[in-house]
Design a protein around this motif. Structure first.
Motif, PDB file in Angstrom:
ATOM      1  N   ILE A 138     -11.823   0.752  -5.920  1.00 53.53           N
ATOM      2  CA  ILE A 138     -11.497  -0.598  -6.394  1.00 53.53           C
ATOM      3  C   ILE A 138      -9.982  -0.659  -6.548  1.00 53.53           C
ATOM      4  O   ILE A 138      -9.414  -0.042  -7.462  1.00 53.53           O
ATOM      5  CB  ILE A 138     -12.180  -0.932  -7.741  1.00 53.53           C
ATOM      6  CG1 ILE A 138     -13.706  -0.841  -7.618  1.00 53.53           C
ATOM      7  CG2 ILE A 138     -11.768  -2.329  -8.195  1.00 53.53           C
ATOM      8  CD1 ILE A 138     -14.436  -1.155  -8.919  1.00 53.53           C
ATOM      9  N   ASN A 139      -9.334  -1.362  -5.652  1.00 53.47           N
ATOM     10  CA  ASN A 139      -7.874  -1.479  -5.727  1.00 53.47           C
ATOM     11  C   ASN A 139      -7.452  -2.185  -7.009  1.00 53.47           C
ATOM     12  O   ASN A 139      -8.183  -3.030  -7.534  1.00 53.47           O
ATOM     13  CB  ASN A 139      -7.331  -2.276  -4.539  1.00 53.47           C
ATOM     14  CG  ASN A 139      -7.552  -1.591  -3.212  1.00 53.47           C
ATOM     15  OD1 ASN A 139      -7.913  -2.236  -2.233  1.00 53.47           O
ATOM     16  ND2 ASN A 139      -7.332  -0.295  -3.151  1.00 53.47           N
ATOM     17  N   ASN A 140      -6.277  -1.851  -7.504  1.00 55.87           N
ATOM     18  CA  ASN A 140      -5.694  -2.630  -8.588  1.00 55.87           C
ATOM     19  C   ASN A 140      -5.330  -4.013  -8.068  1.00 55.87           C
ATOM     20  O   ASN A 140      -5.147  -4.207  -6.858  1.00 55.87           O
ATOM     21  CB  ASN A 140      -4.443  -1.945  -9.133  1.00 55.87           C
ATOM     22  CG  ASN A 140      -4.761  -0.639  -9.824  1.00 55.87           C
ATOM     23  OD1 ASN A 140      -5.878  -0.420 -10.295  1.00 55.87           O
ATOM     24  ND2 ASN A 140      -3.781   0.256  -9.909  1.00 55.87           N
ATOM     25  N   GLY A 141      -5.198  -4.957  -8.973  1.00 58.37           N
ATOM     26  CA  GLY A 141      -4.804  -6.308  -8.593  1.00 58.37           C
ATOM     27  C   GLY A 141      -3.676  -6.808  -9.470  1.00 58.37           C
ATOM     28  O   GLY A 141      -3.275  -6.143 -10.432  1.00 58.37           O
ATOM     29  N   ILE A 142      -3.166  -7.973  -9.158  1.00 54.55           N
ATOM     30  CA  ILE A 142      -2.087  -8.582  -9.940  1.00 54.55           C
ATOM     31  C   ILE A 142      -2.414 -10.053 -10.176  1.00 54.55           C
ATOM     32  O   ILE A 142      -3.297 -10.628  -9.534  1.00 54.55           O
ATOM     33  CB  ILE A 142      -0.713  -8.456  -9.238  1.00 54.55           C
ATOM     34  CG1 ILE A 142      -0.759  -9.098  -7.842  1.00 54.55           C
ATOM     35  CG2 ILE A 142      -0.287  -7.005  -9.155  1.00 54.55           C
ATOM     36  CD1 ILE A 142       0.600  -9.155  -7.163  1.00 54.55           C
ATOM     37  N   ASP A 143      -1.672 -10.659 -11.074  1.00 54.45           N
ATOM     38  CA  ASP A 143      -1.865 -12.067 -11.422  1.00 54.45           C
ATOM     39  C   ASP A 143      -1.057 -12.930 -10.449  1.00 54.45           C
ATOM     40  O   ASP A 143       0.161 -13.041 -10.570  1.00 54.45           O
ATOM     41  CB  ASP A 143      -1.415 -12.305 -12.866  1.00 54.45           C
ATOM     42  CG  ASP A 143      -1.775 -13.693 -13.372  1.00 54.45           C
ATOM     43  OD1 ASP A 143      -2.129 -14.559 -12.546  1.00 54.45           O
ATOM     44  OD2 ASP A 143      -1.693 -13.902 -14.598  1.00 54.45           O
ATOM     45  N   LEU A 144      -1.749 -13.539  -9.507  1.00 53.85           N
ATOM     46  CA  LEU A 144      -1.066 -14.340  -8.486  1.00 53.85           C
ATOM     47  C   LEU A 144      -0.575 -15.677  -9.030  1.00 53.85           C
ATOM     48  O   LEU A 144       0.181 -16.380  -8.343  1.00 53.85           O
ATOM     49  CB  LEU A 144      -1.993 -14.571  -7.292  1.00 53.85           C
ATOM     50  CG  LEU A 144      -2.401 -13.309  -6.522  1.00 53.85           C
ATOM     51  CD1 LEU A 144      -3.277 -13.673  -5.329  1.00 53.85           C
ATOM     52  CD2 LEU A 144      -1.179 -12.525  -6.053  1.00 53.85           C
ATOM     53  N   SER A 145      -0.983 -16.031 -10.243  1.00 53.12           N
ATOM     54  CA  SER A 145      -0.431 -17.246 -10.846  1.00 53.12           C
ATOM     55  C   SER A 145       0.958 -16.986 -11.417  1.00 53.12           C
ATOM     56  O   SER A 145       1.718 -17.926 -11.677  1.00 53.12           O
ATOM     57  CB  SER A 145      -1.358 -17.761 -11.956  1.00 53.12           C
ATOM     58  OG  SER A 145      -1.354 -16.895 -13.079  1.00 53.12           O
ATOM     59  N   VAL A 146       1.305 -15.717 -11.591  1.00 48.17           N
ATOM     60  CA  VAL A 146       2.630 -15.324 -12.089  1.00 48.17           C
ATOM     61  C   VAL A 146       3.494 -14.800 -10.949  1.00 48.17           C
ATOM     62  O   VAL A 146       4.648 -15.234 -10.772  1.00 48.17           O
ATOM     63  CB  VAL A 146       2.507 -14.253 -13.185  1.00 48.17           C
ATOM     64  CG1 VAL A 146       3.889 -13.740 -13.598  1.00 48.17           C
ATOM     65  CG2 VAL A 146       1.759 -14.802 -14.384  1.00 48.17           C
ATOM     66  N   PHE A 147       2.936 -13.884 -10.172  1.00 44.04           N
ATOM     67  CA  PHE A 147       3.702 -13.305  -9.067  1.00 44.04           C
ATOM     68  C   PHE A 147       3.470 -14.141  -7.813  1.00 44.04           C
ATOM     69  O   PHE A 147       2.485 -13.989  -7.102  1.00 44.04           O
ATOM     70  CB  PHE A 147       3.340 -11.833  -8.880  1.00 44.04           C
ATOM     71  CG  PHE A 147       3.801 -10.987 -10.021  1.00 44.04           C
ATOM     72  CD1 PHE A 147       5.144 -10.656 -10.160  1.00 44.04           C
ATOM     73  CD2 PHE A 147       2.908 -10.565 -10.997  1.00 44.04           C
ATOM     74  CE1 PHE A 147       5.593  -9.900 -11.242  1.00 44.04           C
ATOM     75  CE2 PHE A 147       3.340  -9.810 -12.077  1.00 44.04           C
ATOM     76  CZ  PHE A 147       4.689  -9.479 -12.200  1.00 44.04           C
ATOM     77  N   LYS A 148       4.415 -15.028  -7.601  1.00 41.13           N
ATOM     78  CA  LYS A 148       4.402 -15.986  -6.497  1.00 41.13           C
ATOM     79  C   LYS A 148       5.855 -16.369  -6.227  1.00 41.13           C
ATOM     80  O   LYS A 148       6.743 -16.083  -7.058  1.00 41.13           O
ATOM     81  CB  LYS A 148       3.592 -17.222  -6.887  1.00 41.13           C
ATOM     82  CG  LYS A 148       4.128 -17.935  -8.122  1.00 41.13           C
ATOM     83  CD  LYS A 148       3.245 -19.080  -8.548  1.00 41.13           C
ATOM     84  CE  LYS A 148       3.806 -19.747  -9.819  1.00 41.13           C
ATOM     85  NZ  LYS A 148       2.959 -20.885 -10.249  1.00 41.13           N
ATOM     86  N   PRO A 149       6.168 -16.992  -5.102  1.00 42.30           N
ATOM     87  CA  PRO A 149       7.557 -17.403  -4.855  1.00 42.30           C
ATOM     88  C   PRO A 149       8.082 -18.263  -5.998  1.00 42.30           C
ATOM     89  O   PRO A 149       7.493 -19.300  -6.333  1.00 42.30           O
ATOM     90  CB  PRO A 149       7.447 -18.193  -3.552  1.00 42.30           C
ATOM     91  CG  PRO A 149       6.269 -17.592  -2.848  1.00 42.30           C
ATOM     92  CD  PRO A 149       5.290 -17.254  -3.948  1.00 42.30           C
ATOM     93  N   THR A 150       9.166 -17.803  -6.615  1.00 43.85           N
ATOM     94  CA  THR A 150       9.714 -18.463  -7.803  1.00 43.85           C
ATOM     95  C   THR A 150      11.222 -18.605  -7.634  1.00 43.85           C
ATOM     96  O   THR A 150      11.963 -17.629  -7.708  1.00 43.85           O
ATOM     97  CB  THR A 150       9.397 -17.636  -9.068  1.00 43.85           C
ATOM     98  OG1 THR A 150       7.990 -17.335  -9.113  1.00 43.85           O
ATOM     99  CG2 THR A 150       9.792 -18.390 -10.319  1.00 43.85           C
TER     100      THR A 150
END
Length: 396
Positions: free
Chosen positions: A207-219
C-alpha cells in the motif's frame, strides 16, 4: 470493530500524519479507533481517542540505555504494563503497528500480549528496522546480514557493545508465533526485502503512501521575485534532516557543476547545514506550512532528491503533485514514484550523470506540468487509506 494503532508520534512527521489520517478514515467507516503514541508534545492537539504509552522522562532514559547497549525496546516495562491494561479494556479486534522502535514501549511485553490473546496484527513497515538486529537502513553500508542474522554491525552508532546478533535473534523470536499478521510496505522495494528475510513467511501487502492533493497542487506565489530568481532555473531539494544520507554533499557538488543560470534551493536547512554549503546555494529553514512548501515546489523547475537510503520519499510525491518533475538516485522506493512521464532516476552516487540529466531535463523541458499532475492523481491519500479499510474488513 475496534482498531488499536501504535506509533511513535501522532499527527506530526510522516508516520504521525499517516496514523492520524487512517484513523479518521476508519472512524468515518464506523470503526472505533484508539491511537497509542509515545508521549504528548507541545503544540499537538490530541483527541480523546489517543493515549500516551510513556512519558518524556521515561523515553529519555530508554533512549539513552538503548543507544549504549543496542537493547532497543527492552525497557519501559512499568509504563508498558500500565498501557496494556488499557489495551485489555479497549479489547481491539486488530492491532495496527507502525513505528514501534522509538524507545517508548517494551517490545517483549507487547508481543507476548498479542500472542497470548491471539489478536490480529497489521504492521506497516516505514523502514527496515523490523528486519535487522539494529539499524533502520542498510543500503549505504551495503550490508545484507539481515537476511540470515546480524553481527559485527557496521552501524554501532556509539553503542558500547555489539549485540546486533543477539537482538536479531530476539526480534525474530518476538515476532514468531503471531497467529494472524499482515505486513504492509509502502514500496515494492521494501516488500522484496521482507520476502528475503525470515519475516517473508507472513502475508505481505503493498500500500503506497499518499499525500493530500488539496494541499499539494500548483500554487502560485512571489517566491522567484522574493529570492531574486526570476529567469533562473531553480533546482530544489527538501529535507528536514540534511546529512550525507540525504545527499547534502551531492548538492554541494552540483552547485559547482551546474551552469551559472541555475540556482539550488534547499528547504529545511539550519545554520549548521548552511555553513557547510558553498556560496550560491539558497537555504530556507524548515517550514510547518504545507501551503508555503507547495509554493516552493511550484516555483521550482526541477526537484532533485539524491537520498542514499529511503523507503518511499513523500517529498517526491509532493513535488510532482505541484507540477514539478523529479530526479532521484536509484535507492529504496524512490524510482517507483516518478514514472517516465514526470522524472527519472540515476545510479546512486553518480553525480556526473545526475548533473547531465538535470541540464537535459531543464533545457529541453522534457516533462510537462500536465504530465506531472496526471501522475499525481495516483498519490491521493484518500485512495490509499481506503486500501487499509479494505484490509481491516478482509481480516475480520
Amino acid at each position: 470493530m475496534r482498531i488499536l494503532m501504535i506509533n511513535t508520534v501522532y499527527a506530526v512527521g510522516s508516520t504521525g500524519k499517516i496514523v492520524k489520517q487512517i484513523s479518521r478514515k476508519a472512524k468515518e467507516q464506523g470503526f472505533e479507533c484508539l491511537i497509542a503514541h509515545r508521549y504528548e508534545t507541545e503544540g499537538v492537539d490530541y483527541p480523546e481517542n489517543t493515549v500516551a504509552v510513556s512519558s518524556w522522562w521515561d523515553c529519555h532514559i530508554h533512549n539513552r540505555l538503548s543507544r549504549l547497549t543496542m537493547l532497543r525496546g527492552a525497557f519501559s516495562g512499568l509504563k508498558t504494563r500500565r498501557f496494556l491494561k488499557k489495551v485489555k479494556n479497549f479489547a481491539p479486534d486488530i492491532i495496527h503497528l507502525h513505528n514501534i522502535h522509538g524507545n517508548y514501549i517494551n517490545l517483549s511485553l507487547l508481543f507476548k500480549y498479542i500472542k497470548k490473546h491471539g489478536i490480529r496484527v497489521v504492521w506497516t513497515f516505514h523502514d527496515c528496522w523490523p528486519l535487522t538486529g539494529n539499524c533502520k537502513h542498510f543500503d549505504m553500508v551495503a550490508c545484507d546480514k539481515w537476511k540470515t542474522g546480524c553481527g559485527n554491525c557496521p552501524q554501532k552508532n556509539g553503542a558500547l557493545v555489539d549485540i546486533s546478533a543477539y537482538m536479531y535473534g530476539k526480534k525474530q523470536r518476538m515476532f514468531d508465533g503471531i497467529k494472524d499478521m499482515t505486513i504492509v510496505t509502502p514500496s515494492a522495494w521494501l516488500a522484496e526485502k521482507v520476502r528475503l528475510s525470515p519475516l517473508g513467511k507472513y502475508p505481505i501487502k503493498l500500500i503506497n503512501n499518499g499525500i493530500d492533493l488539496s494541499v499539494f497542487k500548483p500554487t502560485e506565489s512571489n517566491f522567484r521575485e522574493k529570492y531574486g530568481l526570476v529567469n533562473k532555473k531553480i533546482i530544489l531539494g527538501v529535507s528536514f534532516e540534511w546529512d550525507r544520507r540525504k545527499g547534502l554533499d551531492v548538492f554541494a557538488s552540483l552547485a559547482d557543476a551546474l551552469p551559472a543560470d541555475y540556482r539550488i534551493v534547499l528547504v529545511g536547512a539550519n545554520d549548521e547545514v548552511k555553513e557547510a554549503l558553498p556560496n550560491g546555494i539558497i537555504t530556507i529553514p524548515k517550514t510547518d506550512s504545507q501551503k508555503a512548501l507547495a509554493e516552493i515546489y511550484t516555483a521550482a523547475d526541477l526537484f532533485v532528491n539524491p537520498t542514499r537510503e529511503d523507503t518511499y520519499p513523500t517529498v517526491n510525491m509532493e513535488a510532482i503533485a505541484c507540477g514539478t518533475p523529479v530526479i532521484s538516485f536509484k535507492t529504496g522506493g524512490s524510482p517507483e514514484i516518478a514514472d517516465d512521464s514526470c522524472g527519472l532516476a540515476v545510479e546512486r552516487d553518480d553525480v556526473a550523470a545526475m548533473t547531465a540529466q538535470i541540464i537535459e531535463v531543464c533545457e529541453k523541458k522534457l516533462y510537462t506540468k500536465e504530465a506531472c499532475l496526471a501522475r499525481a492523481r495516483s498519490f491521493n491519500m484518500h485512495d490509499r487509506f481506503e486500501e487499509y479499510i479494505k484490509l481491516y474488513e478482509d481480516l475480520i
